[in-house]
Design an enzyme around this catalytic site. Structure first.
Site, PDB file in Angstrom:
ATOM      1  N   ASP A   1      50.211  49.736  34.531  1.00 15.04           N
ATOM      2  CA  ASP A   1      51.492  49.664  35.631  1.00 15.04           C
ATOM      3  C   ASP A   1      51.430  49.989  37.144  1.00 15.04           C
ATOM      4  O   ASP A   1      51.505  50.999  37.699  1.00 15.04           O
ATOM      5  CB  ASP A   1      52.742  50.390  34.436  1.00 15.04           C
ATOM      6  CG  ASP A   1      53.886  50.236  35.019  1.00 15.04           C
ATOM      7  OD1 ASP A   1      54.531  50.071  36.345  1.00 15.04           O
ATOM      8  OD2 ASP A   1      54.642  50.645  33.916  1.00 15.04           O
TER       9      ASP A   1
ATOM     10  N   HIS B   1      53.870  46.349  33.879  1.00 14.28           N
ATOM     11  CA  HIS B   1      54.737  47.411  33.890  1.00 14.28           C
ATOM     12  C   HIS B   1      55.609  45.730  33.430  1.00 14.28           C
ATOM     13  O   HIS B   1      57.051  45.934  32.762  1.00 14.28           O
ATOM     14  CB  HIS B   1      55.547  47.020  35.039  1.00 14.28           C
ATOM     15  CG  HIS B   1      57.142  47.467  34.869  1.00 14.28           C
ATOM     16  ND1 HIS B   1      56.804  49.246  34.368  1.00 14.28           N
ATOM     17  CD2 HIS B   1      58.406  48.073  35.289  1.00 14.28           C
ATOM     18  CE1 HIS B   1      58.031  49.329  34.567  1.00 14.28           C
ATOM     19  NE2 HIS B   1      58.967  48.827  35.157  1.00 14.28           N
TER      20      HIS B   1
ATOM     21  N   SER C   1      61.386  50.787  31.020  1.00 13.61           N
ATOM     22  CA  SER C   1      61.826  51.446  32.626  1.00 13.61           C
ATOM     23  C   SER C   1      63.236  51.704  32.596  1.00 13.61           C
ATOM     24  O   SER C   1      64.045  53.219  32.441  1.00 13.61           O
ATOM     25  CB  SER C   1      61.564  50.402  33.721  1.00 13.61           C
ATOM     26  OG  SER C   1      61.143  50.494  34.425  1.00 13.61           O
TER      27      SER C   1
END
Lengths: 280, 280
Positions: free
Chosen positions: B225, B258, B149
Site C-alpha cells: 500500500d 490500497h 482508509s
C-alpha cells in the site's frame, strides 16, 4: 506486450496488458487474472467477452470472478469489445450499439470498418497466440468461453465455430440471434453488408441450424431484463438447441436485469461449471 | 426517503436511496443491500464507510460484499463520504483529500464547513434513525461497522465512541491516527481548527489512550500500500491496543495495495467475522 498494471487480488494477480494488434491495426487492451499457482504450473483459461459499451475494465471491476477463479485455479481473460483510438471509425451519430464499444465479434467486410473491426480474427487467432507466447502459465489446451449480451453472442458463435478449441461455453443474457433483433441487424448490415446469408456465421441459432455443434450450453437470463423480448430472445436458442439435440440449460432468473448485478450474481456458478469441464 | 434504484443481486436487493439530511443540510445518497429473507425477518446491519474520493457507488460496484452478506443474512449499508451539491463548500484547489469526498466523519466547527460537514452526526445519529424508520427489516440492535482508509478511521472512531451500539468493528487499511499523518492533520485543522486537543475524539489511537474501549478489532493492511508509511501507520494502532489490552488482529497482507482489489479480496472474511459476532 506492455503491462499497464499488476495488482494483487484474491491471492493471485490481476493484470492489464496492451499490445499492438495486427488484426485491428490498433493497440488493444485486455485484462488477465492469474490465480496463485505453483511455479511451472499450467492453468486453464476462461474467456469472457463483454457487452455493448464495455471495455475490459467493466467486468474486471464489477464481475466478481476472482474469488471463484482463485478457488478453481482458472485464468480469466477479458478483451475489449472493439478497436479504439485515433483513426478508428465510429458510428456517425456516436450510437452505443455500433462502432466503438460495439465490434460484435465479427470481421467487417464493409467500408470504412474492414480495416479495424476484425474482432473475430482478434479473439479467435491473434489474442490466443499473444497469450500463448507471453503467458506460459496459460494452458491453451484447456479453454472455455463465456460472455454477456453482445459478448454472449460472441461466446456462443466463437464456440460453435471452434468446437475443438473450447471445452465448454456459457453466456449471460446473450444475443442469441443477431439476425433477428435490432442490435444485430444494425451491426451485421453495417459491418458485413446487406446479404443476410453472409451473416449466418455470426448468428448462434443460424450456426446450429447449419450444422455447428457443441455438446452443451449454459445460459442465465434475467426475467426483468429490459432487452429480453426485443433483443435477446432466448426462446430462439431453445428452439435451435432442441432441434439440434444440444443440451441447453437455460435458466430464467426472476427479477434480474441486464446489469453487472445480474452477471456477478451468477458468475461464481459459471466459473464452477466451466471448471468442472476444464478439469475432466 | 427516495428510492433511486432497486436491483436484484445475489438473491437479495441492492437499493440506492436519497434523503434530505438535516445534519448536512443537503440531500444524501446511500446504498443498502438486503439479502433474501422471510417476511417479517429482522437482519443485522453491517456499516461500511468509504475512503477519500468515494461515494456510496464505489464499494457498491467493486466491493464484492453481496455474496457474503447473502450467505450470512446481513444488511450492508454504504453511505457517502461527504455532503455534496450546489452551495456545499469544497477545497479551494479542489484537492482530493479535503472537502467534497473527504468529510473525514467529523462534525466540522470551522467556517465555512460547519453548516454541511457534519458526517459524524449524520452517520452516528441521522442515518440510523432513517434506516430504523424506513427499513423495518434492519435489526438495529445488531450492528457492526467497517470501512476503508478514511472510512476505516471513521469505523474505528465511531465504534470506539459508541461501544454499546456495535457488536464488532473492523477496517481495511485504516488511517489509525489522523493526528499523526498529513491527510488527518490537514482535515482536522480545516474542519476542527488548530487546537489539537479538540481532535482527540477523531483519532482512534487518542480515543484508546483516553480510555475508549472495544473488546477486539480486525484490521487488514496491504504491505504494498503506497500510503502505508506516510498516512496509515498501523503500528500506532498496534501500540495503542497493546497498551490498552484491546485484542487487535492486524493482518499485514503481502503484495496488496490500497485499491478495491485489496478490499474485495478480504471482504468476505470481514463479513464472516462480523457475522459470527452479530449472531452471538
Amino acid at each position: 506486450m506492455e503491462t499497464l498494471s499488476t495488482t494483487k487480488a484474491h491471492g493471485g494477480t490481476q493484470y492489464v496488458y496492451r499490445h499492438d494488434s495486427t488484426m485491428t491495426a490498433t493497440p488493444m487492451t485486455f485484462s488477465v487474472f492469474v490465480p496463485e499457482h505453483e511455479e511451472g504450473a499450467k492453468l486453464p483459461v476462461l474467456w469472457y467477452l463483454s457487452g455493448l459499451t464495455c471495455t475490459h475494465a467493466n467486468v474486471t471491476e464489477k464481475g466478481e470472478y476472482r474469488a471463484a477463479c482463485a478457488e478453481h485455479g482458472i485464468i480469466f481473460v477479458a478483451p475489449d469489445t472493439s478497436p479504439r483510438g485515433d483513426g478508428v471509425p465510429d458510428d456517425a451519430e456516436g450510437a452505443y450499439d455500433f462502432g466503438l464499444g460495439a465490434g460484435f465479434y465479427v470481421n467487417a467486410t464493409e467500408e470504412p470498418w474492414s480495416a479495424n473491426y476484425r474482432m473475430r480474427a482478434y479473439i479467435e487467432d491473434e489474442l490466443p497466440a499473444q497469450i500463448a507466447t507471453h503467458l506460459p502459465v496459460a494452458d491453451l489446451t484447456r479453454q472455455s468461453i463465456t460472455g454477456h449480451s453482445m459478448g454472449g453472442h460472441g461466446a456462443l458463435t466463437i464456440a460453435l465455430r471452434n468446437p475443438d478449441r473450447f471445452r465448454s461455453v456459457s453466456a449471460f443474457a446473450p444475443i442469441v440471434s443477431p439476425m433477428n433483433c435490432p442490435w444485430g441487424e444494425k451491426a451485421l448490415t453495417g459491418y458485413i453488408g446487406a446479404d443476410r446469408e453472409a451473416w449466418r456465421p455470426y448468428d448462434a441459432c443460424a450456426l446450429i441450424a447449419d450444422g455447428s455443434r457443441v455438446p452443451e450450453i449454459l445460459v442465465d437470463q434475467g426475467e426483468a431484463d429490459s432487452f429480453l423480448e426485443t433483443q435477446l430472445k432466448p426462446e430462439l436458442l431453445r428452439e435451435a438447441c432442441a432441434e439440434a439435440g444440444i443440451d441447453l440449460t437455460l435458466r430464467m432468473q426472476p427479477g434480474y436485469d441486464h446489469s453487472y448485478y445480474f452477471i456477478s450474481s451468477f458468475m461464481a456458478e459459471h466459473v464452477a461449471w466451466h471448471a468442472e469441464r476444464l478439469k475432466r
